[in-house]
Scaffold this motif. Structure first.
Motif: not given
Length: 339
Positions: A3, A157, A208
């Motif tokens: 990330t 990302l 995520r």
């Protein structure tokens, strides 16, 4: 999944050392849209962009004819396992997950012409559908119309490894998200915190991973959780050793190469070791020990010599015939859909 956002650790600190706008522009310039046969990793393993706390590495693949930049030990073990598969024809490390809609990774590939490939809807769209748009990473950059004010924009990302596979008359992708162990999928980056902060970090980590999985699902691509712990230790060590020889060139003719490989095939399961056979071959053909070792390891790497990879391959010990095929043991990781 790496990330590049305010939730990260070392990677975020690296980003803060430079102008965020320049950083995003450079990252966007390396973002691939659709198929490419000249992929370039958006993060160099030894640049300031790479997390300094991880075990970074750069390995050269003869199959792909380029360097592969990996940001952790588990990524390296997984990448070498992927490269061992003969049906893998491309591998994208640290591939960007675009905030906006984008083409399928195989869009434009010669073997997918005429196919209606689904597209990515973008990470912002996924976060919105999850009801967690507030958790989507952002970065503040100067507003072009008012440089003295800040403008918050979605931050990109990155995944770990995107595999491109040949199936039965089909080409498909599999996304590997990689950790050291299963517990790694429950934690984000950073130091130990109090209970509330830890719970918040775990919620963000779960978000995520859900974001990445759904992002790829939109394009019909399956995400597989791969852990270093699940890769047999001997398999990982053997493949790393074999990979180190896969691109070397023995200094012998093609006929001698075949004869040496045939001799190693003869001793598979016998009491003679590769070292003992090599001494005979060196005397017979005038080749070097390096030539013999290279030919043996390349034959095993290319699956022409089926040796047991679940036990150590030692040059001065007899070769054990394959009892389990590594690719069968890990077949689900390479499959287009879960079994």
């Amino acid at each position: 999944m790496t990330t590049i956002n305010s939730l990260g650790g070392a990677s975020e600190r690296a980003a803060k050392r430079r102008n965020p706008l320049q950083y995003l522009e450079r990252l966007a310039a390396r973002t691939q849209s659709g198929w490419t046969d000249c992929y370039e990793s958006p993060i160099n393993a030894f640049s300031n962009d790479a997390p300094s706390i991880s075990r970074r590495s750069c390995i050269y693949s003869a199959k792909l004819a380029r360097d592969i930049h990996l940001l952790s030990g588990p990524e390296q073990s997984a990448a070498i396992l992927a490269l061992y598969h003969p049906d893998l024809f491309e591998l994208h490390e640290q591939r960007v997950l675009t905030p906006q809609p984008d083409f399928h990774p195989l869009s434009g590939h010669p073997d997918t012409r005429g196919q209606d490939l689904p597209s990515f809807r973008g990470t912002v769209d996924v976060a919105d559908r999850l009801g967690q748009l507030r958790l989507h990473p952002t970065v503040t950059i100067p507003d072009p119309d008012a440089p003295e004010t800040g403008l918050r924009v979605p931050k990109q990302l990155m995944g770990d490894l995107l595999l491109f596979m040949r199936g039965d008359n089909v080409r498909y992708c599999v996304n590997w998200t990689i950790k050291k162990n299963e517990d790694g999928f429950k934690r984000g980056l950073g130091l130990k915190r109090n209970r509330k902060q830890e719970a918040n970090r775990q919620d963000r980590a779960a978000f995520r991973h859900d974001l990445e999985r759904i992002y790829y699902e939109d394009a019909g691509i399956r995400t597989v959780r791969v852990t270093q712990q699940e890769i047999d230790f001997n398999v990982a060590c053997n493949l790393r050793q074999l990979f180190g020889y896969h691109q070397r060139s023995p200094s012998v003719s093609a006929d001698v190469h075949q004869s040496i490989e045939a001799r190693f095939r003869d001793i598979l399961g016998a009491t003679a070791s590769p070292l003992e056979a090599s001494r005979e071959l060196m005397q017979k053909f005038g080749c070097s020990l390096h030539d013999c070792r290279t030919i043996l390891y390349q034959a095993i790497w290319h699956r022409r010599l089926r040796v047991d990879l679940f036990s150590p391959i030692v040059f001065d010990r007899p070769l054990t015939p394959e009892s389990r095929d590594v690719l069968q043991v890990y077949t689900d990781w390479f499959a287009r859909s879960a079994s």
